[in-house]
Scaffold this motif. Structure first.
Motif, PDB file in Angstrom:
ATOM      1  N   TYR A  58       1.325  -1.074   0.365  1.00  0.00           N
ATOM      2  CA  TYR A  58       0.307   0.095  -0.067  1.00  0.00           C
ATOM      3  C   TYR A  58       0.992   1.437  -0.215  1.00  0.00           C
ATOM      4  O   TYR A  58       0.296   2.148   0.142  1.00  0.00           O
ATOM      5  CB  TYR A  58      -0.468   0.050   1.217  1.00  0.00           C
ATOM      6  CG  TYR A  58      -2.479  -1.098   1.180  1.00  0.00           C
ATOM      7  CD1 TYR A  58      -2.536  -1.868  -0.159  1.00  0.00           C
ATOM      8  CD2 TYR A  58      -2.137  -1.886   2.450  1.00  0.00           C
ATOM      9  CE1 TYR A  58      -3.074  -2.845   0.603  1.00  0.00           C
ATOM     10  CE2 TYR A  58      -3.662  -2.545   2.784  1.00  0.00           C
ATOM     11  CZ  TYR A  58      -4.029  -3.327   1.626  1.00  0.00           C
ATOM     12  OH  TYR A  58      -4.714  -4.106   1.182  1.00  0.00           O
ATOM     13  N   SER A  82      -7.223   6.638   4.679  1.00  0.00           N
ATOM     14  CA  SER A  82      -7.723   6.860   3.862  1.00  0.00           C
ATOM     15  C   SER A  82      -7.088   7.957   3.313  1.00  0.00           C
ATOM     16  O   SER A  82      -7.196   8.540   2.370  1.00  0.00           O
ATOM     17  CB  SER A  82      -8.341   7.837   5.650  1.00  0.00           C
ATOM     18  OG  SER A  82      -9.429   8.968   4.608  1.00  0.00           O
ATOM     19  N   ILE A  85      -5.930   6.253  -0.050  1.00  0.00           N
ATOM     20  CA  ILE A  85      -6.653   6.131  -0.710  1.00  0.00           C
ATOM     21  C   ILE A  85      -6.703   7.582  -1.627  1.00  0.00           C
ATOM     22  O   ILE A  85      -6.730   7.550  -2.277  1.00  0.00           O
ATOM     23  CB  ILE A  85      -7.544   6.083  -0.063  1.00  0.00           C
ATOM     24  CG1 ILE A  85      -7.875   4.616   0.538  1.00  0.00           C
ATOM     25  CG2 ILE A  85      -8.905   6.702  -1.235  1.00  0.00           C
ATOM     26  CD1 ILE A  85      -9.304   4.153   0.994  1.00  0.00           C
ATOM     27  N   SER A  86      -6.603   8.572  -0.815  1.00  0.00           N
ATOM     28  CA  SER A  86      -6.737  10.218  -1.500  1.00  0.00           C
ATOM     29  C   SER A  86      -4.878  10.480  -2.338  1.00  0.00           C
ATOM     30  O   SER A  86      -5.764  11.320  -3.068  1.00  0.00           O
ATOM     31  CB  SER A  86      -7.113  11.367  -0.340  1.00  0.00           C
ATOM     32  OG  SER A  86      -6.855  11.948  -0.754  1.00  0.00           O
ATOM     33  N   GLU A  89      -5.536   8.394  -5.543  1.00  0.00           N
ATOM     34  CA  GLU A  89      -6.674   8.884  -6.495  1.00  0.00           C
ATOM     35  C   GLU A  89      -6.623  10.084  -7.008  1.00  0.00           C
ATOM     36  O   GLU A  89      -6.672  10.470  -8.492  1.00  0.00           O
ATOM     37  CB  GLU A  89      -7.901   9.341  -5.856  1.00  0.00           C
ATOM     38  CG  GLU A  89      -8.766   8.331  -4.648  1.00  0.00           C
ATOM     39  CD  GLU A  89     -10.197   8.249  -4.611  1.00  0.00           C
ATOM     40  OE1 GLU A  89     -10.896   8.195  -4.186  1.00  0.00           O
ATOM     41  OE2 GLU A  89     -10.196   8.926  -3.477  1.00  0.00           O
TER      42      GLU A  89
END
Length: 279
Positions: A58, A82, A85-86, A89
């Motif tokens: 990750y 979180s 992920i941001s 993205e």
């Protein structure tokens, strides 16, 4: 128990890395032979090394992994997931934008167009801007993350019961265009303020509006991707120098047409402003 060599194969990690994990306290052998310093690991640690491997996939740092493993409540894991992920993205969106740009360039090239030399022309205007009430956030961020800062400003506007009244502006405080300055602009650590005009003034414990002072500005319209907006900056700087003006403060961009309009990045419309005074 497993020897370090056996545990290395089980966890698909080198013995050198296992020694490093031991040194930094990430995963330590349960027993070290005092005579020969051989390291041994137990079966319950298999899940620990597999968890470390998963978190490394990750793209977490070893320090972040230590924090995650130490916190048995999973709140640290949730916070870091979180954030990651941001981050991904944003990277995916940036890659998609580059891919679209590449495809457009290939299409232009196959049509026989010169894609390496710009044919843009600029119309330079001078205007006196009025004072404007805005809600804003100023932060030192990567230029690639301006969209996230814009989102936070809109979130504060709607949470506060305000209404946006105009185009988004970004003020660039550390783009020093003083002729006597040789300071560098850091793309990854830019001092930026995102401002959005709102319908009224407001001051609470968490949110406050401010008034952007108006004044004399020279500006021009740029049509195209943000990555090429430097052309407009160059034109304005040339005009300022040739017409006996001096820069009176940080420049700002006003987004007239952008990603929200669902158009190609080549159709983005941005107005670039420089505050000026006569020399």
């Amino acid at each position: 128990m497993y020897t370090i060599g056996q545990f290395s194969k089980i966890g698909n990690v080198s013995t050198k890395m296992l020694r490093h994990y031991d040194k930094i306290g990430l995963i330590k052998p349960t027993f070290v032979n005092p005579e020969n310093q051989y390291r041994y690991y137990e079966k319950h640690q298999v899940q620990d090394i597999l968890k470390i491997n998963r978190l490394k996939k990750y793209k977490f740092s070893l320090d972040e992994i230590k924090q995650i493993i130490k916190d048995k409540s999973n709140s640290t894991l949730e916070k870091f997931l979180s954030k990651q992920i941001s981050l991904f993205e944003t990277e995916i969106q940036q890659s998609n934008n580059i891919l679209l740009h590449l495809k457009h360039s290939m299409d232009q090239l196959q049509k026989g167009e010169d894609i390496m030399n710009s044919k843009r022309s600029f119309h330079i205007l001078i205007d006196t801007l009025k004072d404007t009430t805005v809600l804003s956030i100023r932060d030192t961020i990567s230029m690639d993350n301006i969209g996230n800062l814009i989102g936070k400003v809109f979130e504060n506007i709607y949470k506060s019961g305000l209404s946006p009244l105009g185009n988004i502006r970004t003020i660039y405080y550390d783009q020093d265009f003083d002729q006597n300055s040789d300071s560098d602009f850091d793309h990854n650590n830019a001092d930026i303020e995102v401002c959005i005009p709102v319908n009224r003034q407001l001051k609470t414990d968490t949110v406050s509006t401010k008034v952007l002072k108006g004044g004399l500005y020279v500006h021009t319209t740029f049509i195209g991707p943000y990555s090429e907006i430097g052309e407009a900056y160059a034109e304005l700087l040339d005009w300022i120098n040739k017409n006996s003006y001096k820069i009176a403060g940080p420049p700002h961009d006003e987004y007239i047409k952008g990603p929200d309009s669902k158009c190609s990045h080549n159709e983005f419309v941005t107005e670039v402003y420089f505050p000026i005074n006569k020399k």
